[in-house]
Design a protein around this motif. Structure first.
Motif, PDB file in Angstrom:
ATOM      1  N   LYS A   7       0.864  -1.178   0.000  1.00 36.29           N
ATOM      2  CA  LYS A   7       0.000   0.000   0.000  1.00 36.29           C
ATOM      3  C   LYS A   7       0.900   1.227   0.000  1.00 36.29           C
ATOM      4  N   ASN A   8       1.110   1.762  -1.159  1.00 35.41           N
ATOM      5  CA  ASN A   8       1.956   2.944  -1.290  1.00 35.41           C
ATOM      6  C   ASN A   8       1.111   4.176  -1.009  1.00 35.41           C
ATOM      7  N   ILE A   9       1.240   4.692   0.201  1.00 32.20           N
ATOM      8  CA  ILE A   9       0.454   5.827   0.651  1.00 32.20           C
ATOM      9  C   ILE A   9       1.114   7.125   0.171  1.00 32.20           C
ATOM     10  N   VAL A  10       0.323   7.982  -0.446  1.00 35.45           N
ATOM     11  CA  VAL A  10       0.819   9.275  -0.915  1.00 35.45           C
ATOM     12  C   VAL A  10       0.852  10.238   0.264  1.00 35.45           C
ATOM     13  N   GLU A  11       2.041  10.746   0.560  1.00 31.20           N
ATOM     14  CA  GLU A  11       2.225  11.730   1.622  1.00 31.20           C
ATOM     15  C   GLU A  11       3.125  12.843   1.106  1.00 31.20           C
ATOM     16  N   ASP A  12       2.901  14.030   1.643  1.00 28.96           N
ATOM     17  CA  ASP A  12       3.743  15.186   1.326  1.00 28.96           C
ATOM     18  C   ASP A  12       3.737  15.569  -0.146  1.00 28.96           C
ATOM     19  N   ILE A  13       2.623  15.317  -0.793  1.00 30.96           N
ATOM     20  CA  ILE A  13       2.380  15.774  -2.163  1.00 30.96           C
ATOM     21  C   ILE A  13       1.085  16.585  -2.116  1.00 30.96           C
ATOM     22  N   ALA A  14       1.070  17.725  -2.787  1.00 33.57           N
ATOM     23  CA  ALA A  14      -0.123  18.571  -2.773  1.00 33.57           C
ATOM     24  C   ALA A  14      -0.412  19.098  -4.171  1.00 33.57           C
ATOM     25  N   VAL A  15      -1.681  19.415  -4.390  1.00 33.92           N
ATOM     26  CA  VAL A  15      -2.105  20.118  -5.602  1.00 33.92           C
ATOM     27  C   VAL A  15      -2.693  21.440  -5.123  1.00 33.92           C
ATOM     28  N   LEU A  33       1.555  21.314  -8.901  1.00 33.51           N
ATOM     29  CA  LEU A  33       1.874  20.149  -8.085  1.00 33.51           C
ATOM     30  C   LEU A  33       3.023  20.578  -7.173  1.00 33.51           C
ATOM     31  N   ILE A  34       2.892  20.320  -5.869  1.00 38.24           N
ATOM     32  CA  ILE A  34       3.927  20.704  -4.919  1.00 38.24           C
ATOM     33  C   ILE A  34       4.486  19.440  -4.271  1.00 38.24           C
ATOM     34  N   ASN A  35       5.788  19.268  -4.379  1.00 34.45           N
ATOM     35  CA  ASN A  35       6.470  18.134  -3.760  1.00 34.45           C
ATOM     36  C   ASN A  35       7.058  18.604  -2.433  1.00 34.45           C
ATOM     37  N   LEU A  36       6.417  18.232  -1.325  1.00 38.41           N
ATOM     38  CA  LEU A  36       6.875  18.614   0.003  1.00 38.41           C
ATOM     39  C   LEU A  36       7.804  17.564   0.606  1.00 38.41           C
ATOM     40  N   LYS A  37       8.131  16.539  -0.171  1.00 36.16           N
ATOM     41  CA  LYS A  37       9.013  15.468   0.292  1.00 36.16           C
ATOM     42  C   LYS A  37      10.465  15.936   0.317  1.00 36.16           C
ATOM     43  N   ASP A  38      11.314  15.141   0.971  1.00 34.47           N
ATOM     44  CA  ASP A  38      12.741  15.435   0.966  1.00 34.47           C
ATOM     45  C   ASP A  38      13.478  14.623  -0.097  1.00 34.47           C
ATOM     46  N   GLN A  39      12.707  14.116  -1.059  1.00 33.84           N
ATOM     47  CA  GLN A  39      13.288  13.390  -2.188  1.00 33.84           C
ATOM     48  C   GLN A  39      12.495  13.702  -3.455  1.00 33.84           C
ATOM     49  N   PRO A  40      13.126  13.604  -4.607  1.00 33.65           N
ATOM     50  CA  PRO A  40      12.416  13.906  -5.858  1.00 33.65           C
ATOM     51  C   PRO A  40      11.409  12.816  -6.205  1.00 33.65           C
ATOM     52  N   ILE A  41      10.428  13.190  -7.019  1.00 35.15           N
ATOM     53  CA  ILE A  41       9.491  12.220  -7.594  1.00 35.15           C
ATOM     54  C   ILE A  41       9.696  12.230  -9.101  1.00 35.15           C
ATOM     55  N   VAL A  71      10.150  16.076 -10.498  1.00 40.27           N
ATOM     56  CA  VAL A  71       9.837  17.209  -9.629  1.00 40.27           C
ATOM     57  C   VAL A  71      10.755  17.058  -8.420  1.00 40.27           C
ATOM     58  N   GLU A  72      11.680  17.978  -8.300  1.00 42.73           N
ATOM     59  CA  GLU A  72      12.687  17.916  -7.235  1.00 42.73           C
ATOM     60  C   GLU A  72      12.042  18.021  -5.854  1.00 42.73           C
ATOM     61  N   TYR A  97       3.024   8.917  -9.742  1.00 41.17           N
ATOM     62  CA  TYR A  97       4.459   9.175  -9.817  1.00 41.17           C
ATOM     63  C   TYR A  97       5.236   7.984  -9.272  1.00 41.17           C
ATOM     64  N   TYR A  98       6.535   8.000  -9.529  1.00 40.03           N
ATOM     65  CA  TYR A  98       7.431   6.952  -9.044  1.00 40.03           C
ATOM     66  C   TYR A  98       8.431   7.538  -8.059  1.00 40.03           C
ATOM     67  N   ILE A  99       8.749   6.731  -7.055  1.00 36.29           N
ATOM     68  CA  ILE A  99       9.931   6.927  -6.214  1.00 36.29           C
ATOM     69  C   ILE A  99      10.671   5.603  -6.313  1.00 36.29           C
ATOM     70  N   GLY A 100      11.804   5.636  -6.982  1.00 41.16           N
ATOM     71  CA  GLY A 100      12.506   4.382  -7.274  1.00 41.16           C
ATOM     72  C   GLY A 100      11.653   3.531  -8.194  1.00 41.16           C
ATOM     73  N   LYS A 101      11.409   2.285  -7.793  1.00 44.25           N
ATOM     74  CA  LYS A 101      10.580   1.378  -8.597  1.00 44.25           C
ATOM     75  C   LYS A 101       9.135   1.310  -8.113  1.00 44.25           C
ATOM     76  N   ASP A 102       8.814   2.069  -7.059  1.00 52.91           N
ATOM     77  CA  ASP A 102       7.461   2.046  -6.495  1.00 52.91           C
ATOM     78  C   ASP A 102       6.614   3.142  -7.117  1.00 52.91           C
ATOM     79  N   ILE A 103       5.368   2.785  -7.463  1.00 55.64           N
ATOM     80  CA  ILE A 103       4.437   3.756  -8.045  1.00 55.64           C
ATOM     81  C   ILE A 103       3.420   4.175  -6.984  1.00 55.64           C
ATOM     82  N   TYR A 104       3.071   5.437  -7.037  1.00 59.53           N
ATOM     83  CA  TYR A 104       2.105   6.016  -6.104  1.00 59.53           C
ATOM     84  C   TYR A 104       1.057   6.758  -6.927  1.00 59.53           C
TER      85      TYR A 104
END
Length: 134
Positions: A7-15, A33-41, A71-72, A97-104
């Motif tokens: 279960k890939n939960i979307v967190e720290d992403i906003a529209v 689209l706002i990426n509030l994460k500390d890693q790129p998507i 998106v940095e 979007y992807y982070i590594g090989k995981d899709i969200y």
């Protein structure tokens, strides 16, 4: 089988719908689209559409698709301009979007009349006023 899927939960992403420019005659609005994460998507796909009822008639807008390779972290990306005439409709943005090989993926819906002055905040990253869904 379904229980075996992660279960890939979307967190720290906003529209966000941001007020870009205001003149006495009109207002110009953009959706970000706002990426509030500390890693790129990566490989971000956003589909957008509007739907609902206007003047007693069912209305649908065209479905638009937007692709962003990257998106940095702590950054934003312009999705599209939005017309004030659609603020009375449901405005839906489905983000994948992807982070590594995981899709969200997650659906963000601005309900009719939710893009109003009383809901404005100062949008993170953009430093503009508008409405945001996380």
């Amino acid at each position: 089988m379904l229980k075996d899927l992660s279960k890939n939960i979307v967190e720290d992403i906003a529209v966000a719908v941001a007020l870009e420019k205001e003149t006495p005659e009109s207002k110009i609005w953009y959706v970000y689209l706002i990426n509030l994460k500390d890693q790129p998507i990566e490989n971000v796909l956003v589909t957008s559409k509007g739907y609902g009822e206007k003047d007693g008639e069912q209305v649908k807008t065209s479905v638009l698709r937007h692709m962003m390779p990257l998106v940095e972290a702590g950054a934003s990306a312009l999705i599209e301009p939005i017309d004030e005439a659609t603020f009375g409709l449901n405005n839906e943005y489905w983000v994948s979007y992807y982070i590594g090989k995981d899709i969200y993926d997650k659906k963000f819906i601005f309900l009719p009349e939710s893009i109003v002055d009383s809901n404005f905040i100062k949008l993170p990253v953009l430093n503009k006023v508008g409405v945001m869904i996380r």
